[in-house]
Write an enzyme that holds these catalytic residues in place. Structure first.
Site, PDB file in Angstrom:
ATOM      1  N   SER A 303       0.848  -1.194   0.000  1.00 23.80           N
ATOM      2  CA  SER A 303       0.000   0.000   0.000  1.00 23.80           C
ATOM      3  C   SER A 303       0.879   1.237   0.000  1.00 23.80           C
ATOM      4  CB  SER A 303      -0.897   0.018   1.230  1.00 23.80           C
ATOM      5  OG  SER A 303      -0.191   0.464   2.379  1.00 23.80           O
ATOM      6  N   ASP A 304       0.338   2.342  -0.484  1.00 29.51           N
ATOM      7  CA  ASP A 304       0.998   3.618  -0.244  1.00 29.51           C
ATOM      8  C   ASP A 304       0.778   3.970   1.221  1.00 29.51           C
ATOM      9  OD1 ASP A 304       2.416   5.971  -0.611  1.00 29.51           O
ATOM     10  OD2 ASP A 304       1.405   6.471  -2.482  1.00 29.51           O
ATOM     11  N   TYR A 305       1.593   4.878   1.723  1.00 28.00           N
ATOM     12  CA  TYR A 305       1.532   5.209   3.140  1.00 28.00           C
ATOM     13  C   TYR A 305       0.137   5.701   3.543  1.00 28.00           C
ATOM     14  CZ  TYR A 305       6.530   4.823   4.331  1.00 28.00           C
ATOM     15  OH  TYR A 305       7.799   4.363   4.615  1.00 28.00           O
TER      16      TYR A 305
END
Length: 778
Positions: A303-305
């Site tokens: 995932s992105d942050y």
């Protein structure tokens, strides 16, 4: 995306590589006995732990002296852990190596199953850590059009990062940047899918090596952001992306597919945005149907942050964080970054029947496979004694200098004012807010040194020239917390204010007095890390509504122009700017982007003529924000014109001048008529007709004249960078086959349609710099 699932056959998009070759070249793995044996021994909590990461929360594992504490680890991560983010923060390379070894020793020796942890880092333009080698931002690397150089740079970065314990780089960014208002343009390789794809592939090969097996000084790469992140609505970061399936496949997915199937990339990061109402982190069509089933990707999706959380608090497609985590895992996201929030309660979801354990097992298999493939079970530690032999080497600095020199794009050189004559006694006024400032751009570490423009010019010209300097103006008020730099100190509280006008007017008067004493002015303007950056939250903006120079910079230019002294303008910026006035009032103009630690040395080498600039723009420069979008590969009906203004960009994609001149012969085809499954070769002879050695970038564009669906007016399909001595000539050839001619037809199939194609070869995307020849396909 429901309607897309109904319409899309499992076919490849209209990409620039051989369909059969790439399909068979994907590294496929079956069930690994090591992975299955370990998985069978794991408890549910131990499985879930492998899908989690600690970044800011890793401080829970520290003792009072900011060092790793096994006792704290036993308390906070008793079941193990998948990843730890950015362990290098605020640590020297040697400290970082000892630190990662200490952490790894705990997970290997003191957890029940001894599963090692993966350390990830940001490596956008060098390992973003103290004392590492920093080079040009990716938008600058794309300006080099030098795939071999890019691969070498990221090989160096991998070496420096692996030496201190890093296993995974959250790089490269292969977003196609079609929105200049967007603050993350600098992280990309520009506006063209082919150029972005080639540079991204070079970066992946640099990080990982070329055979899909991570060994030696290499680390895993992460392609981001999947997908279509580079053309956000209204130019604001993470906004919805309004694109059709055809544009999505042919423009935004192409660079990802290339590195999946030719680079064997190990990780993909999902993007914050949504497409057709479906956020990427729950888009099973993207993450499973396209990425894994069509392309054969067998790595890990991260995932992105904080992006999974945003499914609840921004996208409103999940009732709470737990629901977001369940949806995301089922859609194909394997690891949550950077903290365990949405994946925190996955075990409970299994126990209460909300989630089938098969989804957890699927993700854990992928994570464990990477750890075995990286050799972490057999060789989990790094040799601290070898850190100095691999980090910050002289050869690395030299490579960073070469990158900086090839990054610069000469946009104007009136009356050949450049290069400056270093044998004459002259007075140079180095003026501007970026003349004596550290400028690295976003996702930067803390290199051990930085050569400013002023320092570089003093070093190069100081013996035969008098060097004067003045700040001229300030662009922004540097905040107390950040001092105008990217270095993270308070990521959630970072206001940006324009500089004080009254103070700037005083500085302009001072600069004008200095300029009057000089023979030539070197003006350093543009932006800084505050005026173009990732807008990661409402208290940290970075996108803009216009492309003008911030503050009183144009007033400074105007006053300096009144002195009558020739002005050489150097631009430092992370996105295209509206440069009409700068172009008009400068004798010479050079786009520098952000050049890394060797900035001043590289600039001095170009100004003096030791280095002939060879960069070409990887993105178009519109005349104003009202001229966007301005990308070159537009559809035939897209550029009819404007009332009272030009429609063309001020500087076009692929454009860049040299201190010498090049002449192209009329192109020739080995066969002017081919079958739809045939091939031909286009050739041209390039001659250096000037008096100085130079590098030229030969660019090939193609247009399908009549097609079943509308096609761009031209598309980049190949390029090559060559070096020629004065009067030297070289013949450059490119093969034309299905790879270059196929597109996604009206029947949603990758195919070459019979008809007439125009092939264009030359020095930029501008019509006046291209020579044409026709190809018939039957």
């Amino acid at each position: 995306m429901k309607y897309l699932r109904l319409l899309i056959p499992l076919v490849l998009l209209g990409c620039n590589f051989n369909q059969n070759e790439t399909s068979s070249s994907v590294k496929k793995t079956g069930s690994d006995p090591q992975v299955e044996g370990l998985l069978a021994k794991m408890t549910l909590d131990e499985k879930v732990a492998q899908l989690q990461c600690l970044w800011n929360e890793k401080v829970k594992l520290y003792d009072s002296e900011n060092w790793f504490s096994p006792d704290s680890a036993k308390k906070y991560v008793p079941s193990g852990l998948g990843q730890i983010g950015r362990p290098s923060e605020n640590r020297t390379p040697e400290e970082n190596a000892r630190f990662t070894n200490a952490i790894q020793k705990y997970f290997i020796e003191e957890t029940r199953l001894g599963i090692p942890v993966i350390f990830h880092e940001e490596c956008l333009h060098g390992h973003a850590a103290p004392e590492k080698t920093s080079f040009s931002q990716p938008i600058g690397l794309a300006s080099t059009w030098n795939k071999e150089l890019v691969e070498e740079l990221y090989t160096m970065t991998a070496k420096e990062a692996r030496a201190v314990g890093t296993h995974l780089a959250l790089t490269p960014v292969v977003d196609v940047a079609r929105e200049p208002r967007w603050g993350r343009v600098e992280e990309t390789f520009g506006e063209d899918p082919y150029l972005v794809g080639q540079m991204g592939l070079a970066a992946v090969r640099g990080f990982q090596g070329r055979d899909g097996i991570i060994k030696g000084d290499h680390i895993m790469a992460t392609l981001k952001h999947f997908a279509a992140h580079g053309q956000p609505e209204s130019g604001t970061n993470a906004a919805p992306v309004q694109v059709s399936e055809r544009v999505l496949r042919e423009t935004f997915l192409y660079p990802f597919q290339l590195s999946v199937q030719k680079g064997y990339v190990k990780n993909i990061m999902a993007s914050y945005n949504e497409i057709d109402g479906v956020p990427s982190h729950i888009n099973s069509w993207l993450l499973e149907d396209v990425l894994r089933k069509e392309w054969g990707f067998n790595g890990v999706v991260v995932s992105d942050y904080y992006a999974i959380e945003e499914l609840n608090r921004r996208h409103h497609v999940a009732t709470d964080y737990d629901h977001a985590g369940i949806q995301s895992l089922k859609a194909g996201v394997d690891v949550e970054l950077p903290e365990p929030v949405a994946f925190k309660n996955l075990a409970k979801a299994v126990e209460n029947g909300q989630l089938d354990i098969q989804y957890i097992d699927r993700a854990v298999r992928r994570v464990l496979q990477q750890k075995f493939d990286m050799g972490l079970f057999d060789n989990p530690y790094v040799d601290v004694a070898q850190v100095k032999e691999k980090v910050g080497l002289k050869s690395h600095k030299k490579l960073a200098l070469t990158a900086a020199e090839e990054t610069m794009v000469l946009l104007k050189n009136q009356n050949s004012i450049l290069p400056l004559d270093t044998t004459k006694q002259i007075t140079i006024a180095v003026i501007g807010p970026n003349a004596d400032r550290v400028l690295l751009g976003g996702y930067s570490g803390e290199p051990s040194y930085f050569v400013t423009v002023l320092d570089g010019i003093k070093k190069k010209f100081g013996k035969n020239a008098k060097i004067l300097s003045a700040q001229g103006v300030k662009i922004t008020k540097d905040s107390v917390l950040r001092d105008g730099k990217w270095i993270k100190t308070a990521w959630n509280v970072d206001p940006v204010e324009k500089s004080d006008r009254a103070e700037n007017l005083k500085l302009i008067k001072q600069a004008k007095k200095i300029a009057l004493k000089a023979d030539v002015v070197v003006l350093c303007i543009g932006g800084n890390e505050q005026t173009s950056r990732e807008a990661w939250m409402e208290s940290h903006m970075g996108d803009r509504t216009d492309l003008q120079l911030v503050g009183e910079q144009l007033e400074l230019l105007d006053e300096l122009n009144k002195t009558g002294k020739p002005i050489i303008s150097l631009l430092f910026n992370g996105r295209p700017l509206a440069l009409g006035e700068v172009q008009k009032n400068s004798a010479a103009l050079i786009e520098c982007w952000y050049l890394g630690s060797e900035s001043g040395n590289a600039i001095a080498n170009v100004l003096s003529g030791k280095v002939n600039p060879s960069g070409k723009l990887p993105i178009s420069f519109p005349r104003s924000v009202g001229h966007t979008p301005s990308f070159y590969n537009y559809k035939p009906t897209a550029r009819r014109g404007y009332l009272f203004d030009e429609i063309s960009p001020l500087f076009s994609f692929g454009y860049g001048q040299s201190y010498t001149s090049f002449e192209y012969s009329e192109p020739q085809l080995s066969a002017s008529t081919i079958a739809t499954d045939g091939s031909t070769t286009i050739s041209t002879t390039v001659t250096n007709t000037g008096k100085m050695k130079g590098k030229e970038i030969i660019q090939l564009y193609i247009r399908d004249e009549i097609s079943s669906v509308t096609r761009p007016v031209k598309e980049l399909k190949a390029f090559k960078k060559i070096s020629l001595e004065p009067n030297e000539k070289a013949t450059v050839s490119f093969e034309i086959s299905q790879d270059e001619l196929a597109f996604w037809t009206i029947n949603k199939k990758l195919a070459v349609e019979p008809g007439m194609f125009t092939l264009m070869i030359g020095s930029s995307s501008r019509d006046e710099e291209l020579k044409n020849i026709s190809l018939t396909v039957k």
